[in-house]
Enzyme design. Structure first.
Site, PDB file in Angstrom:
ATOM      1  N   ASP A  25     -74.156  49.928  55.768  1.00  0.00           N
ATOM      2  CA  ASP A  25     -75.578  49.799  56.081  1.00  0.00           C
ATOM      3  C   ASP A  25     -76.444  50.418  54.993  1.00  0.00           C
ATOM      4  OD1 ASP A  25     -77.877  49.246  57.509  1.00  0.00           O
ATOM      5  OD2 ASP A  25     -77.651  50.908  58.899  1.00  0.00           O
ATOM      6  N   HIS A 219     -83.480  55.394  62.796  1.00  0.00           N
ATOM      7  CA  HIS A 219     -84.122  55.356  61.481  1.00  0.00           C
ATOM      8  C   HIS A 219     -85.260  56.370  61.482  1.00  0.00           C
ATOM      9  CE1 HIS A 219     -82.597  51.285  59.800  1.00  0.00           C
ATOM     10  NE2 HIS A 219     -81.727  51.768  60.666  1.00  0.00           N
ATOM     11  N   CYS A 250     -82.737  47.914  56.926  1.00  0.00           N
ATOM     12  CA  CYS A 250     -82.279  46.630  57.440  1.00  0.00           C
ATOM     13  C   CYS A 250     -82.921  45.525  56.621  1.00  0.00           C
ATOM     14  CB  CYS A 250     -82.639  46.471  58.916  1.00  0.00           C
ATOM     15  SG  CYS A 250     -82.180  44.839  59.570  1.00  0.00           S
ATOM     16  N   ASN A 259     -82.168  55.023  56.995  1.00  0.00           N
ATOM     17  CA  ASN A 259     -81.413  55.603  58.095  1.00  0.00           C
ATOM     18  C   ASN A 259     -81.580  57.126  58.120  1.00  0.00           C
ATOM     19  OD1 ASN A 259     -79.708  53.313  59.197  1.00  0.00           O
ATOM     20  ND2 ASN A 259     -79.165  53.188  57.034  1.00  0.00           N
TER      21      ASN A 259
END
Length: 313
Positions: A25, A219, A250, A259
């Protein structure tokens, strides 16, 4: 002061599992392709720092996430550290085929609590995405794999606005009903606040999905990630997702900034007297190194605070 003073709070877990998402991610929407050798060293450094669950990559089509087009090469060359899990994200049965071919034993699927994000991220409605996931989960379980389900947009959606708790609970129950071992609740655009977190976990618990089945993925867009983490811990959750150095966001939601940084999370947890198994200073060195590879500073407050002192240790 290189470590927080440990002062426990009542009602919190003694230990927490950190689910490290930096290599997947965190890196997935980097504009410059990170060499596979750098990714492998990143994984090795994270394991050496004591992280026991490190999400390694994703088998999404390279057209959609070019950064992770090297998933096969990465896993083929990865030398797993003893006792460390390396989950991979799979979007569909084809992704599962690729994961199985490389010996993966840990997978994750990625769903949405809202229709708009499901269509933008998966090109399917919520119902269609759950239909797609069903054979993936069934096959994975038959193969003896662990399966995690991500549920995004649990606290707000940039297109739909507020997301009703009942709507999140309804989709979550269906995702859990497919047979996932754990459900990670995603605050994809960072708008959650502690009361909202507490209310959602309570509603899920009342619906039969208790905190032992949950993880949280916050987040820090509005600076609330650690406060939300504490609320989740107070509600009984013991798995928290984070990204080393605060990497990532994202690619399908432009308002989704970084994040929760793993270093900030570790400082927070250690200060509460909670065991993580992570060497904070080794982790800071890792994130300083990765920031150098990416050509910019880490957004993590703890990395910035400790970088100079940790480098001399």
């Amino acid at each position: 002061m290189l470590s927080p003073q440990r002062v426990a709070m009542p009602g919190l877990p003694m230990s927490v599992t950190i689910w490290e998402v930096g290599p997947r991610d965190g890196l997935q929407n980097e504009s410059s392709i990170v060499p596979v050798d750098v990714k492998l060293e990143f994984l090795d450094r994270l394991a050496t720092a004591g992280l026991g669950v490190i999400e390694a990559t994703s088998f999404v089509h390279p057209k959609w996430v070019p950064q992770l087009a090297d998933a096969e090469e990465l896993l083929a060359r990865l030398e797993p550290a003893p006792g460390v899990r390396y989950p991979v994200l799979v979007p569909n049965e084809r992704g599962l085929d690729r994961a199985l071919a490389l010996g993966s034993r840990d997978i994750a699927i990625f769903g949405s609590a809202t229709e708009t994000f499901a269509k933008r991220n998966l090109n399917r409605t919520v119902d269609e995405s759950l239909t797609m996931f069903e054979p993936v989960v069934q096959r994975a379980r038959t193969e003896g794999m662990r399966v995690r389900g991500y549920l995004s947009m649990c606290f707000g959606d940039p297109w739909e606005g507020e997301v009703p708790i009942a709507q999140v609970v309804a989709v979550a129950r269906r995702l859990v009903g497919l047979g996932v071992d754990q459900l990670s609740l995603g605050d994809t655009i960072g708008v959650a606040t502690p009361g909202h977190v507490t209310a959602l976990i309570r509603a899920l618990t009342d619906a039969g999905v208790g905190p032992d089945r949950l993880a949280v993925h916050f987040h820090d867009t509005y600076g609330q990630a650690l406060a939300n983490t504490l609320a989740a811990l107070q509600s009984g959750v013991t798995t928290v997702d984070s990204s080393a150095g605060g990497l990532g966001g994202c690619p399908y939601a432009k308002s989704a900034t970084g994040n929760l940084a793993t270093e900030d999370l570790v400082w927070h947890l250690h200060g509460l007297g909670i065991t993580t198994g992570v060497d904070l200073h080794a982790l800071v060195r890792t994130s300083v190194w990765m920031a150098q590879q990416l050509g910019r500073q880490s957004p993590s407050a703890v990395v910035r605070a400790l970088a100079a002192e940790t480098a001399t240790r």
